[in-house]
Design a protein around this motif. Sequence first.
Motif, PDB file in Angstrom:
ATOM      1  N   TYR A  32      -6.024   3.034   0.647  1.00  0.00           N
ATOM      2  CA  TYR A  32      -6.460   1.682   0.984  1.00  0.00           C
ATOM      3  C   TYR A  32      -6.302   0.748  -0.209  1.00  0.00           C
ATOM      4  O   TYR A  32      -6.106   1.182  -1.357  1.00  0.00           O
ATOM      5  CB  TYR A  32      -7.925   1.707   1.423  1.00  0.00           C
ATOM      6  N   LEU A  33      -6.384  -0.519   0.071  1.00  0.00           N
ATOM      7  CA  LEU A  33      -6.309  -1.546  -0.966  1.00  0.00           C
ATOM      8  C   LEU A  33      -7.283  -1.223  -2.094  1.00  0.00           C
ATOM      9  O   LEU A  33      -8.478  -1.009  -1.865  1.00  0.00           O
ATOM     10  CB  LEU A  33      -6.666  -2.901  -0.347  1.00  0.00           C
ATOM     11  N   ASN A  48      -6.437  -2.994   6.751  1.00  0.00           N
ATOM     12  CA  ASN A  48      -5.396  -2.088   6.260  1.00  0.00           C
ATOM     13  C   ASN A  48      -4.928  -1.172   7.381  1.00  0.00           C
ATOM     14  O   ASN A  48      -3.734  -0.867   7.496  1.00  0.00           O
ATOM     15  CB  ASN A  48      -5.927  -1.233   5.107  1.00  0.00           C
ATOM     16  N   LEU A 103       0.847  -1.186   0.000  1.00  0.00           N
ATOM     17  CA  LEU A 103       0.000   0.000   0.000  1.00  0.00           C
ATOM     18  C   LEU A 103       0.887   1.242   0.000  1.00  0.00           C
ATOM     19  O   LEU A 103       1.951   1.257   0.616  1.00  0.00           O
ATOM     20  CB  LEU A 103      -0.921   0.012   1.224  1.00  0.00           C
ATOM     21  N   SER A 134      -2.571   2.618  -4.497  1.00  0.00           N
ATOM     22  CA  SER A 134      -2.428   1.249  -3.984  1.00  0.00           C
ATOM     23  C   SER A 134      -3.125   0.261  -4.923  1.00  0.00           C
ATOM     24  O   SER A 134      -4.218   0.537  -5.419  1.00  0.00           O
ATOM     25  CB  SER A 134      -3.016   1.133  -2.577  1.00  0.00           C
TER      26      SER A 134
END
Length: 310
Positions: free
Chosen positions: A71-72, A96, A19, A77
């Motif tokens: 975030y994912l 996360n 990330l 990311s």
Amino acid sequence: MKLQAGKNSITFTSFGVALVGDLYLPEGFDENKKYKAIVGASPFPQVKEQVLGTYGPEMAKRGFVFLGFDYLGMGDSPALSGEFKQSRYMFRLIENTWDAVSYLGTLSFVSEIYGMGVCQGGSIIASASITDHRIKKIATVSGMMASDAFQWTDKAMVNQMIAAANNSRQKIYETRKPDYVAPFGLNDEQSREDYIAVAGVMAEESYNYYGRDGIKGPKTIENFTNMHIGDQPMESLISIGEHYADKIVQPTLVVYGKDAPTAICSTAFIDKLTNEHEVLAVPEFGHVDFYYKPEAVKVSTDAVAAFFNK
């Protein structure tokens, strides 16, 4: 990597991928000294250059280390293999955040770790802190911790949202292609007039920030879009922070606009807290004002700094 005062681009691992984040360090930063650190949690559907890019420098100016990250599947990311971008799923946001805390815990100059969330970020931080006591204090600003009184009052509308999200998830599974929607009815091309004419009570302030011509909209923030994966409400309609509020042990500060339409999302949460907590209800600012307006951001960042320094 050599870290220095100001903004530093960093990565940390979560769900097996890197990330991307920005680590803001105070003026005169010295890696041999100790600093209090904050993991920041952003509003839905933001990327790190928006609210966290506003609060990071402000909290660093007040002597804190501040981590803002994507975030994912958001911003810089990556999504997981076989999945798609713009997939900000609530349960993953919590994990996360736990991994962000772990990253901060590896830094020799970090003494204690705190959590600060704005809007949906308030729910993320509140939820993450329930079982992560490495987070020593939490603060929320315009927090959306309590969804029941705000999102579930009109059950017919909620069930329509759920039906649409269910259909989207089935479509994604069958086609292996993303299904993007505009969660608030705001896309990246609408004019202010067109959006306000059809949107709800927070239309103008939302457009002022997120709209095509907004201060932090898609024209200004290159890796931001108002479009989002369509099955996301299946998770965002579940509010862990609200229903576990009485389990939170960390001292908590709640800052919100007293007259904002979202005030209930803070007050209903406050009513369920059993820990040591403080409340700052500000009458002159709305929900989105705390995202970017200098006078509102000064009120919230001063209050958070004072609370974390106690």
